[in-house]
Design a protein around this motif. Structure first.
Motif, PDB file in Angstrom:
ATOM      1  N   VAL A 209       5.000 142.719  10.894  1.00  0.00           N
ATOM      2  CA  VAL A 209       4.992 143.910  10.328  1.00  0.00           C
ATOM      3  C   VAL A 209       4.884 145.082  11.804  1.00  0.00           C
ATOM      4  CG1 VAL A 209       2.819 145.526   9.664  1.00  0.00           C
ATOM      5  CG2 VAL A 209       3.600 143.217   8.759  1.00  0.00           C
ATOM      6  N   GLY A 210       4.563 144.772  12.860  1.00  0.00           N
ATOM      7  CA  GLY A 210       4.652 145.508  14.193  1.00  0.00           C
ATOM      8  C   GLY A 210       6.061 145.866  14.282  1.00  0.00           C
ATOM      9  N   GLY A 211       6.994 144.648  14.011  1.00  0.00           N
ATOM     10  CA  GLY A 211       8.364 144.973  14.381  1.00  0.00           C
ATOM     11  C   GLY A 211       9.121 146.014  13.203  1.00  0.00           C
ATOM     12  N   ALA A 212       8.427 145.719  11.911  1.00  0.00           N
ATOM     13  CA  ALA A 212       8.775 146.911  10.877  1.00  0.00           C
ATOM     14  C   ALA A 212       8.438 148.014  11.187  1.00  0.00           C
ATOM     15  CB  ALA A 212       8.311 146.473   9.594  1.00  0.00           C
ATOM     16  N   TYR A 213       7.300 148.170  11.783  1.00  0.00           N
ATOM     17  CA  TYR A 213       7.015 149.707  12.455  1.00  0.00           C
ATOM     18  C   TYR A 213       8.047 150.210  13.425  1.00  0.00           C
ATOM     19  CZ  TYR A 213       4.320 153.572  14.822  1.00  0.00           C
ATOM     20  OH  TYR A 213       3.787 154.586  15.238  1.00  0.00           O
ATOM     21  N   LEU A 214       8.329 149.452  14.166  1.00  0.00           N
ATOM     22  CA  LEU A 214       9.402 149.734  15.466  1.00  0.00           C
ATOM     23  C   LEU A 214      10.704 150.260  14.706  1.00  0.00           C
ATOM     24  CD1 LEU A 214       8.862 147.219  18.068  1.00  0.00           C
ATOM     25  CD2 LEU A 214       8.316 149.609  18.491  1.00  0.00           C
ATOM     26  N   LEU A 216      11.131 151.224  11.421  1.00  0.00           N
ATOM     27  CA  LEU A 216      10.987 152.113  10.209  1.00  0.00           C
ATOM     28  C   LEU A 216      10.429 153.380  10.452  1.00  0.00           C
ATOM     29  CD1 LEU A 216      10.629 149.191   7.346  1.00  0.00           C
ATOM     30  CD2 LEU A 216      13.011 150.708   8.116  1.00  0.00           C
ATOM     31  N   TYR A 217       9.890 153.499  11.988  1.00  0.00           N
ATOM     32  CA  TYR A 217       8.946 154.772  11.947  1.00  0.00           C
ATOM     33  C   TYR A 217       9.301 155.206  13.395  1.00  0.00           C
ATOM     34  CZ  TYR A 217       5.560 158.290  11.955  1.00  0.00           C
ATOM     35  OH  TYR A 217       4.973 159.363  12.149  1.00  0.00           O
ATOM     36  N   TYR A 218       8.796 154.463  14.325  1.00  0.00           N
ATOM     37  CA  TYR A 218       9.100 155.065  15.670  1.00  0.00           C
ATOM     38  C   TYR A 218       9.593 153.812  16.716  1.00  0.00           C
ATOM     39  CZ  TYR A 218       7.804 157.085  20.265  1.00  0.00           C
ATOM     40  OH  TYR A 218       7.886 157.630  21.415  1.00  0.00           O
ATOM     41  N   PRO A 219      10.638 153.740  17.188  1.00  0.00           N
ATOM     42  CA  PRO A 219      11.766 155.035  17.226  1.00  0.00           C
ATOM     43  C   PRO A 219      12.567 155.231  15.744  1.00  0.00           C
ATOM     44  CG  PRO A 219      12.463 153.163  18.492  1.00  0.00           C
ATOM     45  CD  PRO A 219      11.273 152.645  18.109  1.00  0.00           C
ATOM     46  N   GLY A 220      12.309 154.175  14.888  1.00  0.00           N
ATOM     47  CA  GLY A 220      12.909 154.497  13.651  1.00  0.00           C
ATOM     48  C   GLY A 220      14.373 154.201  13.501  1.00  0.00           C
ATOM     49  N   SER A 221      14.742 153.201  14.327  1.00  0.00           N
ATOM     50  CA  SER A 221      16.146 152.690  14.009  1.00  0.00           C
ATOM     51  C   SER A 221      16.562 151.336  14.428  1.00  0.00           C
ATOM     52  CB  SER A 221      17.131 153.448  15.157  1.00  0.00           C
ATOM     53  OG  SER A 221      16.753 153.353  16.217  1.00  0.00           O
ATOM     54  N   TRP A 222      17.540 150.580  14.177  1.00  0.00           N
ATOM     55  CA  TRP A 222      17.618 149.367  14.748  1.00  0.00           C
ATOM     56  C   TRP A 222      18.514 149.153  15.769  1.00  0.00           C
ATOM     57  CZ3 TRP A 222      16.353 144.629  15.888  1.00  0.00           C
ATOM     58  CH2 TRP A 222      17.572 143.678  16.206  1.00  0.00           C
ATOM     59  N   ASN A 223      17.974 148.669  17.015  1.00  0.00           N
ATOM     60  CA  ASN A 223      19.161 148.400  17.789  1.00  0.00           C
ATOM     61  C   ASN A 223      18.629 147.232  18.795  1.00  0.00           C
ATOM     62  OD1 ASN A 223      17.729 149.390  20.438  1.00  0.00           O
ATOM     63  ND2 ASN A 223      17.610 151.039  18.959  1.00  0.00           N
ATOM     64  N   GLU A 224      19.439 146.582  19.594  1.00  0.00           N
ATOM     65  CA  GLU A 224      19.184 145.266  20.350  1.00  0.00           C
ATOM     66  C   GLU A 224      18.072 145.597  21.473  1.00  0.00           C
ATOM     67  OE1 GLU A 224      22.829 143.481  21.464  1.00  0.00           O
ATOM     68  OE2 GLU A 224      23.410 142.931  19.386  1.00  0.00           O
ATOM     69  N   GLY A 225      18.030 146.670  22.013  1.00  0.00           N
ATOM     70  CA  GLY A 225      16.869 146.991  22.930  1.00  0.00           C
ATOM     71  C   GLY A 225      15.338 147.527  22.349  1.00  0.00           C
ATOM     72  N   LEU A 226      15.351 147.075  20.987  1.00  0.00           N
ATOM     73  CA  LEU A 226      13.961 148.012  20.490  1.00  0.00           C
ATOM     74  C   LEU A 226      12.635 147.546  20.985  1.00  0.00           C
ATOM     75  CD1 LEU A 226      13.816 149.766  18.034  1.00  0.00           C
ATOM     76  CD2 LEU A 226      13.184 147.856  16.730  1.00  0.00           C
ATOM     77  N   SER A 227      12.323 146.315  21.322  1.00  0.00           N
ATOM     78  CA  SER A 227      10.983 145.989  21.733  1.00  0.00           C
ATOM     79  C   SER A 227      10.520 146.254  23.020  1.00  0.00           C
ATOM     80  CB  SER A 227      10.912 144.728  21.178  1.00  0.00           C
ATOM     81  OG  SER A 227      11.533 143.808  22.312  1.00  0.00           O
ATOM     82  N   SER A 228      11.446 146.247  23.673  1.00  0.00           N
ATOM     83  CA  SER A 228      11.000 146.604  25.398  1.00  0.00           C
ATOM     84  C   SER A 228      10.059 145.658  25.996  1.00  0.00           C
ATOM     85  CB  SER A 228      10.831 147.869  25.719  1.00  0.00           C
ATOM     86  OG  SER A 228      11.898 148.869  25.246  1.00  0.00           O
ATOM     87  N   GLY A 229       9.964 144.460  25.373  1.00  0.00           N
ATOM     88  CA  GLY A 229       8.883 143.345  25.831  1.00  0.00           C
ATOM     89  C   GLY A 229       7.485 143.692  25.301  1.00  0.00           C
ATOM     90  N   GLN A 230       7.534 144.309  24.398  1.00  0.00           N
ATOM     91  CA  GLN A 230       6.146 144.753  23.563  1.00  0.00           C
ATOM     92  C   GLN A 230       5.344 143.322  23.390  1.00  0.00           C
ATOM     93  OE1 GLN A 230       5.609 148.370  21.417  1.00  0.00           O
ATOM     94  NE2 GLN A 230       7.814 148.708  21.884  1.00  0.00           N
ATOM     95  N   GLY A 231       6.020 142.280  22.426  1.00  0.00           N
ATOM     96  CA  GLY A 231       5.531 141.255  22.189  1.00  0.00           C
ATOM     97  C   GLY A 231       4.947 140.458  23.216  1.00  0.00           C
ATOM     98  N   LEU A 232       5.599 140.524  24.587  1.00  0.00           N
ATOM     99  CA  LEU A 232       5.000 139.672  25.865  1.00  0.00           C
ATOM    100  C   LEU A 232       3.626 140.253  26.262  1.00  0.00           C
ATOM    101  CD1 LEU A 232       8.238 138.293  27.328  1.00  0.00           C
ATOM    102  CD2 LEU A 232       6.389 136.992  26.301  1.00  0.00           C
ATOM    103  N   MET A 233       3.832 141.775  26.305  1.00  0.00           N
ATOM    104  CA  MET A 233       2.806 142.414  26.752  1.00  0.00           C
ATOM    105  C   MET A 233       1.553 142.458  25.784  1.00  0.00           C
ATOM    106  SD  MET A 233       4.463 146.047  28.297  1.00  0.00           S
ATOM    107  CE  MET A 233       5.399 146.385  26.986  1.00  0.00           C
TER     108      MET A 233
END
Length: 310
Positions: A209-214, A216-233
């Motif tokens: 669900v956290g990924g869907a927020y990225l 579908l809302y902010y930044p609101g697009s799909w690309n390969e550099g979307l997460s920037s390590g947020q899952g590990l942080m």
């Protein structure tokens, strides 16, 4: 004449950071809640970065194909739960290391997301709705800062619900017992491997669900550099929050505020060294890990069966 952020005076930067913290913190919140649920059962899941990215891709793809962002959120949750289930089943095997499997699942999730997500880089999917809590203000900057996505509110409710579950329900007690002592759980007639697998799957759903927020809302697009390590942080965030869901909510806002620092300063005209401020979340993560690395303090409140406590 149209006002700018600089016209708000001393309130410009705090207001921008507040709005940015709400936007940036939501993925941190969902991933950390999923990791709290997983770790409270006695298992660590370092693969949530891959789950986050795969959830973002799945949610965006399904939202584009169906025209419904909420269908995308459900698809992302299902994809996350699937990854969590696979992780849990593998870790239930004898002589399998949770951390090594988590790293492998992270790489697998990101690889699959990049492979299956290529056709959805250009198409535009519908965005998730937001609620304006700044309707009372005539300033567009205030209204924009207080534009709150529905998933942030759901995440806040989920944090309190998990806290209550761990303290006051049978399900929460079972998860805590399994996380603290496998032997005690077996003596009570419980099945630790099954419970940990289910908790890992539920934790993966939160991360999805956290990924869907990225996407579908902010930044609101799909690309390969979307997460920037947020899952590990988010894993560091869980340790910082001492495995408390409500503390995770506050810590997510703190990490989100750090991530919003750069754009907030740029909005008031601070451009020199602007990109350095984008490193604030990573510096904060490093600081949290150093601050919690004391032998006496690091594992305060940690489940007894967690891999990193042994």
């Amino acid at each position: 004449m149209e006002q700018t952020m600089s016209d708000l005076g001393i309130w410009a930067v705090p207001l921008a950071i507040l709005g940015g913290a709400i936007r940036v913190s939501t993925p941190f919140l969902f991933v950390s809640l999923g990791e709290v649920l997983t770790e409270r059962s006695g298992r660590i899941n370092l693969g949530l970065e891959g789950t986050l990215v795969f959830g973002a891709m799945s949610g965006y793809a399904i939202a584009f194909l169906t025209g419904s962002p909420w269908a995308g959120v459900l698809a992302a949750a299902a994809a996350g739960a699937f990854f969590g289930l696979i992780h849990g089943l593998i870790c239930s095997l004898p002589r399998v290391n949770d951390i090594a499997i988590g790293i492998a699942m992270m790489i697998l999730g990101m690889g699959l997301a990049f492979y299956f997500g290529k056709p959805f880089v250009q198409p535009v999917a519908p965005d998730l709705p937001a609620i304006s809590f700044g309707w009372w203000s005539d300033l567009p900057q205030v209204r924009a800062a207080l534009q709150v996505n529905v998933l942030f509110l759901i995440g806040g409710v989920a944090a309190f619900a998990l806290w209550w579950m761990f303290r006051a329900t049978r399900v929460g007690l079972i998860i805590r017992v399994v996380g603290d002592s496998t032997d005690a759980a077996r003596a009570m007639g419980l099945r630790p491997a099954l419970i940990r697998t289910l908790a890992t799957a539920a934790g993966g759903a939160f991360a999805g669900v956290g990924g869907a927020y990225l996407s579908l809302y902010y930044p609101g697009s799909w690309n390969e550099g979307l997460s920037s390590g947020q899952g590990l942080m988010a894993v560091a965030l869980v340790i910082f929050a001492r495995w408390n869901p409500i503390a995770c909510f506050g810590a997510a806002l703190l990490f989100g505020g750090a991530g919003a620092l750069g754009p907030a300063l740029q909005s008031v005209g601070v451009s020199e060294g602007y990109y350095l401020y984008y490193a604030a979340p990573y510096v904060l993560t490093l600081g949290v890990l150093i601050a919690t690395s004391s032998p006496r303090q690091a594992m305060t409140g940690a489940p007894g069966e967690l891999s990193i406590t042994k």
